[in-house]
Design a protein around this motif. Structure first.
Motif, PDB file in Angstrom:
ATOM      1  N   LYS A   1      32.930  23.702  11.177  1.00  0.00           N
ATOM      2  CA  LYS A   1      33.674  22.490  11.579  1.00  0.00           C
ATOM      3  C   LYS A   1      35.158  22.708  11.369  1.00  0.00           C
ATOM      4  O   LYS A   1      35.990  22.386  12.219  1.00  0.00           O
ATOM      5  CB  LYS A   1      33.222  21.298  10.724  1.00  0.00           C
ATOM      6  CG  LYS A   1      32.177  20.463  11.378  1.00  0.00           C
ATOM      7  CD  LYS A   1      32.063  19.140  10.666  1.00  0.00           C
ATOM      8  CE  LYS A   1      30.845  18.411  11.210  1.00  0.00           C
ATOM      9  NZ  LYS A   1      30.289  17.480  10.269  1.00  0.00           N
ATOM     10  N   ALA A   2      35.489  23.282  10.207  1.00  0.00           N
ATOM     11  CA  ALA A   2      36.908  23.531   9.889  1.00  0.00           C
ATOM     12  C   ALA A   2      37.485  24.563  10.855  1.00  0.00           C
ATOM     13  O   ALA A   2      38.638  24.443  11.296  1.00  0.00           O
ATOM     14  CB  ALA A   2      37.029  24.023   8.448  1.00  0.00           C
ATOM     15  N   LEU A   3      36.684  25.551  11.207  1.00  0.00           N
ATOM     16  CA  LEU A   3      37.152  26.587  12.139  1.00  0.00           C
ATOM     17  C   LEU A   3      37.419  25.983  13.520  1.00  0.00           C
ATOM     18  O   LEU A   3      38.456  26.271  14.145  1.00  0.00           O
ATOM     19  CB  LEU A   3      36.121  27.717  12.243  1.00  0.00           C
ATOM     20  CG  LEU A   3      36.444  28.798  13.278  1.00  0.00           C
ATOM     21  CD1 LEU A   3      37.758  29.514  12.946  1.00  0.00           C
ATOM     22  CD2 LEU A   3      35.318  29.823  13.381  1.00  0.00           C
ATOM     23  N   ILE A   4      36.517  25.145  13.981  1.00  0.00           N
ATOM     24  CA  ILE A   4      36.700  24.523  15.302  1.00  0.00           C
ATOM     25  C   ILE A   4      38.000  23.711  15.319  1.00  0.00           C
ATOM     26  O   ILE A   4      38.799  23.805  16.253  1.00  0.00           O
ATOM     27  CB  ILE A   4      35.466  23.649  15.652  1.00  0.00           C
ATOM     28  CG1 ILE A   4      34.261  24.564  15.907  1.00  0.00           C
ATOM     29  CG2 ILE A   4      35.733  22.755  16.859  1.00  0.00           C
ATOM     30  CD1 ILE A   4      32.909  23.872  15.889  1.00  0.00           C
ATOM     31  N   ALA A   5      38.219  22.958  14.244  1.00  0.00           N
ATOM     32  CA  ALA A   5      39.457  22.158  14.169  1.00  0.00           C
ATOM     33  C   ALA A   5      40.677  23.080  14.182  1.00  0.00           C
ATOM     34  O   ALA A   5      41.654  22.830  14.901  1.00  0.00           O
ATOM     35  CB  ALA A   5      39.440  21.300  12.901  1.00  0.00           C
ATOM     36  N   ALA A   6      40.606  24.176  13.426  1.00  0.00           N
ATOM     37  CA  ALA A   6      41.752  25.105  13.349  1.00  0.00           C
ATOM     38  C   ALA A   6      42.030  25.756  14.711  1.00  0.00           C
ATOM     39  O   ALA A   6      43.187  25.959  15.089  1.00  0.00           O
ATOM     40  CB  ALA A   6      41.471  26.179  12.298  1.00  0.00           C
TER      41      ALA A   6
END
Ligand SMILES: NC(=O)C1=CN([C@@H]2O[C@H](COP(=O)(O)OP(=O)(O)OC[C@H]3O[C@@H](n4cnc5c(N)ncnc54)[C@H](OP(=O)(O)O)[C@@H]3O)[C@@H](O)[C@H]2O)C=CC1
Ligand SMILES: O=CC(=O)O
Length: 325
Positions: A244-249
């Motif tokens: 999830k954090a990667l997608i946001a980044a």
């Protein structure tokens, strides 16, 4: 009478025959919700278990009172309850080394395809968009001479460092629990803290096994420490990265791109935002997936099971403490 074993992955014919010379085989296509009861029934008599995928946990082991050896056709063993196997004095065998070079090739394929946008531009050519001399909207970024940061300098990390150093003149940084002198001496690799590696690397390659300690090693905080031009490569296990954090980044431009062979859920769900991001190269867990290497892994796993059940283990045992008893 030959000992009974459960095989839950299809093997090449010659390797199946080799197993048959030693054991009586009950075969399944994977361990699934649908065949669970049948597998559990077969396990009642089984002295060996060989295959890959699916959870080998306490519930399964409770149905296998005669089990003496387990052999996975993989190097990773995060889907096995190793403590439970060890408690029962059952050796768990895996296939390190035989796949190392092939997985390192896959990692470099991800490095090159993300940096040079190989998949993206090839799709544009096929779509008929190459109608005049290309402009900057087709350009990628260089790989050679850029800094590569390897998180998890084990067998595969070392093989990636070799390619990066000799093939692409890349300075190599690494993070692991121990110091890896071979990597330092042969490839000029420099051990550093995770934060330093994240801040200095142009390519961050995550090659960690999945354990309680490595779960979500890369999350929002770590992604924020990376260069906005940096590319993240994930080829260890999906849950090591907070997806999830990667997608946001990736959406927000915190980092430039990601090349991924492993995911938190596999197969990757069809509605995953990763599938619609142009700066993501997503592969279907093909790290070791060449004909030669998959054969080598299966052969190694067959030999491993034979060694485990004949008491002749020399290598490839995940929990060697059971052998000392
Ligand atoms: N995408 C694919 O198809 C494939 C994926 N894999 C994955 O790659 C993983 C690595 O394989 P391989 O290189 O052979 O394994 P190794 O055991 O040789 O290397 C693992 C590395 O991870 C490091 N490490 C482990 N735990 C930690 C931690 N808590 N903190 C920091 N570093 C840690 C180890 O550090 P130290 O050296 O200090 O012990 C070691 O350097 C496999 O476990 C598997 O999950 C493997 C094959 C194919
Ligand atoms: O992911 C593959 C493995 O061998 O582990």
């Amino acid at each position: 009478m030959k000992p009974s074993i459960v095989l839950y992955k299809k093997l090449p014919a010659d390797l199946h025959q080799r197993l048959e010379q030693h054991f009586s085989i009950v075969e399944f296509e994977g361990i699934t919700e649908e065949n669970r009861t049948k597998v559990f029934n077969a396990l009642q008599q089984a002295e060996g278990l060989i295959g890959s995928g699916g959870a080998v946990n306490k519930e399964l082991l409770d149905h296998a009172p005669r089990l003496r050896g387990v052999s996975t056709i993989s190097v990773g063993y995060d889907n096995f309850d190793v403590d439970e196997l060890t408690r029962r004095d059952i050796p768990l065998m895996h296939t390190p080394t035989v796949l190392t070079e092939t997985v390192a090739d896959t990692v470099m394929a991800l490095v090159l395809s993300t940096a040079r946008r190989v998949v993206n531009v090839a799709e544009r050519v096929k779509a008929g968009e190459w109608n005049s001399n290309i402009g900057a909207d087709w350009f990628g970024v260089d790989v050679h001479h850029k800094t590569i940061g390897i998180i998890g300098m084990g067998r595969i990390g070392l093989a990636v460092a070799q390619r990066a150093h000799f093939g692409f003149n890349m300075p190599v940084l690494y993070n692991a629990r121990s110091q890896h002198k071979a990597a330092e001496e042969r490839f000029g690799a420099k051990k550093c803290e995770l934060d330093e590696l994240l801040a200095k690397s142009d390519f961050v390659c995550v090659l960690l096994p999945l354990t309680e300690q490595t779960f979500h090693t890369i999350g929002k905080e770590q992604l924020a420490k990376m260069k906005s031009s940096a590319i993240l490569i994930s080829a260890g296990r999906g849950p090591v990265i907070d997806e999830k954090a990667l997608i946001a980044a990736l959406k927000e431009g915190t980092i430039h791109a990601a090349g991924m062979d492993v995911f938190e859920t596999e197969p990757l769900p069809k509605d995953s935002p990763l599938l619609s991001l142009p700066n993501v190269v997503a592969l279907p867990h093909i790290g070791s997936a060449t004909h030669e290497t998959r054969y080598g892994m299966a052969a190694c796993a067959v030999d491993n099971l034979i060694a485990a059940l004949t008491g002749e283990i020399k290598e490839n045992c995940v929990n060697p403490q059971v052998l000392k008893k």
